[in-house]
Design an enzyme around this catalytic site. Sequence first.
Site, PDB file in Angstrom:
ATOM      1  N   HIS A 231       0.838  -1.197   0.000  1.00 38.25           N
ATOM      2  CA  HIS A 231       0.000   0.000   0.000  1.00 38.25           C
ATOM      3  C   HIS A 231       0.866   1.236   0.000  1.00 38.25           C
ATOM      4  O   HIS A 231       1.717   1.417   0.876  1.00 38.25           O
ATOM      5  CB  HIS A 231      -0.902  -0.012   1.237  1.00 38.25           C
ATOM      6  CG  HIS A 231      -1.906   1.094   1.242  1.00 38.25           C
ATOM      7  ND1 HIS A 231      -2.145   1.883   2.345  1.00 38.25           N
ATOM      8  CD2 HIS A 231      -2.738   1.546   0.271  1.00 38.25           C
ATOM      9  CE1 HIS A 231      -3.086   2.777   2.051  1.00 38.25           C
ATOM     10  NE2 HIS A 231      -3.464   2.592   0.809  1.00 38.25           N
TER      11      HIS A 231
ATOM     12  N   GLU B 184      -9.558   2.509  -8.847  1.00 32.75           N
ATOM     13  CA  GLU B 184     -10.853   2.857  -8.285  1.00 32.75           C
ATOM     14  C   GLU B 184     -11.517   3.793  -9.301  1.00 32.75           C
ATOM     15  O   GLU B 184     -12.006   3.341 -10.316  1.00 32.75           O
ATOM     16  CB  GLU B 184     -10.620   3.521  -6.931  1.00 32.75           C
ATOM     17  CG  GLU B 184     -11.869   3.763  -6.105  1.00 32.75           C
ATOM     18  CD  GLU B 184     -11.521   4.555  -4.846  1.00 32.75           C
ATOM     19  OE1 GLU B 184     -10.661   5.455  -4.901  1.00 32.75           O
ATOM     20  OE2 GLU B 184     -12.116   4.256  -3.790  1.00 32.75           O
TER      21      GLU B 184
ATOM     22  N   GLU C 242     -16.604   1.384  -0.177  1.00 29.11           N
ATOM     23  CA  GLU C 242     -16.309   2.073   1.083  1.00 29.11           C
ATOM     24  C   GLU C 242     -17.348   3.120   1.465  1.00 29.11           C
ATOM     25  O   GLU C 242     -17.597   3.346   2.640  1.00 29.11           O
ATOM     26  CB  GLU C 242     -14.926   2.720   1.038  1.00 29.11           C
ATOM     27  CG  GLU C 242     -14.804   3.821   0.003  1.00 29.11           C
ATOM     28  CD  GLU C 242     -13.367   4.253  -0.235  1.00 29.11           C
ATOM     29  OE1 GLU C 242     -12.438   3.560   0.221  1.00 29.11           O
ATOM     30  OE2 GLU C 242     -13.193   5.289  -0.887  1.00 29.11           O
TER      31      GLU C 242
END
Lengths: 678, 678
Positions: free
Chosen positions: A379, A479, A485
């Site tokens: 990440h 994304e 989310e």
Amino acid sequence: MKQIFAVFVAFLALCLDVPSLAAPLASVSSPDSRLNLSFDIDHDGRVRYSVIRDGKPLIAPSKMGFLLQDSFAMVRGFGFVGQESASGEENWEQPWGERRFIRGKYNELLVRFQQKEDFQRQMNVRVRVFNDGLGFRYEIPDQPHLKVMKIAEELTEFDIAQPGTAWWITGGEWNRYEQIYQKTRIDAVATAHTPITMKLDDGTHLSFHEAALVDYAAMWFKRADGQTFRSMLSPSSREAKVIRETPFSTPWRTIRVSDDAAGLVESDLELNLNAPNKIGDVSWFKPHKYIGIWWGMITGKWSWASGPNHGATTERAKQYIDFAAKHGFKSVLIEGWNKGWDGNWFGRGYYSFTESYPDFDLKEVTDYARRKGVQIIGHHETGGNIAVYEAQLEDAMKLYAKVGIQAVKTGYVADAGGIIAPGDAEGAMRMEWHDGQRMSVHHLNVVETAAKYKIAINAHEPIKDTGLRRTYPNWIGREGARGMEYNAWGQYANSPDHEPTLIYTRMLSGPMDFTPGVLSLTGSSGVRLASTLAKQLGLYVTLYSPIQMAADYPEELAKYPRELGFIRQVPADWSESHLIAGEVGDYAVFARKDRNSNDWYVGGVNDADPRTISAKLDFLDAGRSYTAKIYRDGLNADYRTDQRHSMAYETRTVKKGDMLNIWMAPAGGFAVRIAAER
Amino acid sequence: MKQIFAVFVAFLALCLDVPSLAAPLASVSSPDSRLNLSFDIDHDGRVRYSVIRDGKPLIAPSKMGFLLQDSFAMVRGFGFVGQESASGEENWEQPWGERRFIRGKYNELLVRFQQKEDFQRQMNVRVRVFNDGLGFRYEIPDQPHLKVMKIAEELTEFDIAQPGTAWWITGGEWNRYEQIYQKTRIDAVATAHTPITMKLDDGTHLSFHEAALVDYAAMWFKRADGQTFRSMLSPSSREAKVIRETPFSTPWRTIRVSDDAAGLVESDLELNLNAPNKIGDVSWFKPHKYIGIWWGMITGKWSWASGPNHGATTERAKQYIDFAAKHGFKSVLIEGWNKGWDGNWFGRGYYSFTESYPDFDLKEVTDYARRKGVQIIGHHETGGNIAVYEAQLEDAMKLYAKVGIQAVKTGYVADAGGIIAPGDAEGAMRMEWHDGQRMSVHHLNVVETAAKYKIAINAHEPIKDTGLRRTYPNWIGREGARGMEYNAWGQYANSPDHEPTLIYTRMLSGPMDFTPGVLSLTGSSGVRLASTLAKQLGLYVTLYSPIQMAADYPEELAKYPRELGFIRQVPADWSESHLIAGEVGDYAVFARKDRNSNDWYVGGVNDADPRTISAKLDFLDAGRSYTAKIYRDGLNADYRTDQRHSMAYETRTVKKGDMLNIWMAPAGGFAVRIAAER
């Protein structure tokens, strides 16, 4: 007299926008002749293109050209210089994707234009027309009076010739692409990102986008009046939105055209306009499913930052690795492993991409994973600060390669216009846009660096997908829309029709790391998803990504063993994909063939209106026997009630030609594994 | 925990745009308490303002702030520092205008905000609320970390809280403000220039604009979604749209609010927000009517350029001067007198502003005019090239002053984005926008230079009017919309409802040199105007300008002696102006009192729907007797037929309280001179 008349006509011309009666100068059609693009030059020397389909105007004469920052515009006074025609065929194999083999015959036209006065600038336009759509791009040759082109604005028009409906999100919004789609008449659009999808009243489906966005600013749509749209480039911190040395080409401006939704969805237009793979073998990347230390932070239970509820601890990582190994997930995403999350990171991003927090041992975790046959997804959240990230990029990738990490999720969490790029002096900043020229360069810089280390990139808060995964097949996803989310933060924050709209808009551009699989259907503080349990499974078949997450907490996933079993089996790589039923914004049903077996999967997602779909299984191989395992909404399933987890399970023998009738609940869905008999 | 929670809330906040429950921090109301503006700061530190009228939301919480080119945005993380309240009253006399005395009581609020982190930037907002509307502006103090503010974008929102209709023209169009107005629902606007006028479904009339646009870029409206609009600044050739040293103030963002159309039209909100006269005595400028060597070039009969049909010859100028003297026109506009018109001038502008063509003797013409008691209106067409114009500006004004010219029509004929400003190096160019920061500076440069020489400025293809005529009362007018000339180039090019829409949109910002008085109702090649003869007279009373043209060829004007007689008498300066009937986009009827006598004038203009208006003459002085001379559409008058010149004439004695019933034809109108008995 002639001079007077010329001046008069010029003056007249500047004031009125009269439709031209000029004959087309050059023209090109699709191989099946249904789609045709032609050029003309109006009385004022303005280059225009028009598109006709089946003899009906699709795009009325639409102007082309550029405003320059430092010189006369490239708009008026053009003359036609010449043209060249060609034909070709794309015929290639994707290393991964929705389809294995991609084909596309096209006819091509290159037209050369030159301004007659002043600096006599040259502007060429290349067009490729396929049966499923077309693309055109500007090619600006090297020329005496245009060594460096400083584009203040691109002025490409799209004058939609017939009325209809549009699905769109606002261009330039503070929250970038992360918006609920608006559905309006075409003449009520304001500014929009692409893809922007339209359905004309006569049933024709269109989607406007771009291909090969390289070293250029992204194009937004801006409606001028009526149904005339014009390009609007994403802004820049520099004196012009795009600065390029000639010769160069702009991205392709693309228009998918189809009689129906399926034709729109199954087109590979933008991929076919991108350059072939230039990074070589990517067999080291295998599409797969993953879980992650992520939902805990999204729901507020854990923190990215250090502290007593730090999410990314060595111990928790091992628990996730164990769960992944047990349930067939190939990797585990871990967020919050690195220093920089303490304090205000949003739009600031003073991260270290090499130093872990003290309670996370990168080596120990990756070693443990390797022993369990699981990988770690790294990440790199930047908080929008690419000055910091670019300075550490090489070291960051080197570290990951060293510990065996082969995929990274990157992030650019900052408001639109809030990307921090290095300025020209020490400590100076330049504020950029997520989809401006600077970021188009940054993303490829990251992807190319990662490729050297055999690392795949999954970019969040990204620039839009324009098919560059063909050229860089380690760019495995992004994304670039509102994902799962949002459901954590507000009840029904993503409306029931959000995914059924995404499929016909955002998903036309490429894979999305939507992160499905919140089987609890619950976010933070008990907030409910606009989804039934069956819809969560349907997402795996309808919202394509080569990496598919099961996003919920492992202990929640474990409460739904049958669903978890489906997720374990559903592939993330396909040899064929077909939209077998659906309407934009309402529902979508896909049939996809596993790339690595003879199995098929069928799945659907639905909006708030319950409906029964009837799908004919005519895509199955003739003569082969299959067992279909069906996971669907149970009786009275409804996302608003306590029946949202109600499921019905069936097993059936099926063969080619059989009908599958499945009722989908409000915000419901279904998934079917059609396993071929061995 | 607190830190985790803070980060979580920050992350939550960045993703959701939740309506705040924060209590207002500061608030200010109009003197009559109907209108109220309040500020709050949302959970994310974003400053917002809201407007309520009669207890109903008018503007929902709307965000404020700026994107910077070289540093963190001034958007999030603000705290409230303090506030100051005040009251005041504007009470002043215009040297010329629609009203002689202007008043306006207001309540004022100054609120100070400061970002808590990073560079702790300070941002103040000043508000003034009148009974007829409000204005607010940002005031950026001198501060350690903001010596020079480089504004990438201003992010002021206007979230219209109630549904309704909007009248607007597209922002950023190639043909600038010269568009036919669109009428749509508010939620179908795309981008728009200001003024943008709205009528809510409950009848409330609104118009959004700005006041005191000084050294800043013009604001366009951009609709984001639903009814939320956001400011969009006009572009610049530089790295930021606006570059200013602190301390500075932005222009006022203004909102006129009224129960009806009359209240909207009769407001002086923007004038009241401008600084008082700083150039001193302007009694050398007298409002008047004029004719011009102009329509001949517009209709293609003559040329601006040299040659056998050159319009501006010494001989023709004398003919026009003779006609003006005979028929009471105070001045004659002469275009095409100067060198530079040969070749391509549009968007190039290589003019001399001091050298005449050989067949035009400036001294001889101005001497002749002086002997006849007529003035010459000079002409400075720039073709958009302000580099050339600014270099000659002083000499140009000096020459005009020497020959007794006291007014100049300036022009900037070039596409949007096609203004040529000097670049930084020899021969370098910077391409600017007609309404960008550079042009806001240029226009005041011209006006201030002209003032030194007692010259008035009438700017065509200008920047929008933001009330600076209060500060610079030699800035007597501008174009800035589609004027009469469009009627020369296409049949009904200006639709019948064009003027009835202008009145409620463009005309709210200030006077327009519309150039009425094409009594032949005919343009080039026999093209017809969307107007009856009576409507041409109505324009003199409904479309205000301190200089009013009778635009047609003199020989055409002479064919209508009664109408020419009305034009001779109608004033161009008023002590009072009232909209006594009308609906946006449909029709408008004004009653205006001559500034220099007790006479009143009533006039109307109509769209394509014939109608009878009933006007009560309750504005006349009690006890005074008047003779009304009525010029109106005759029986069967209609702009589409051969009855378009059909007139009816009446003379009547009237007094206060009498009713005037007048039928207006399709695209018709009327005019009435109500002469007070001496």
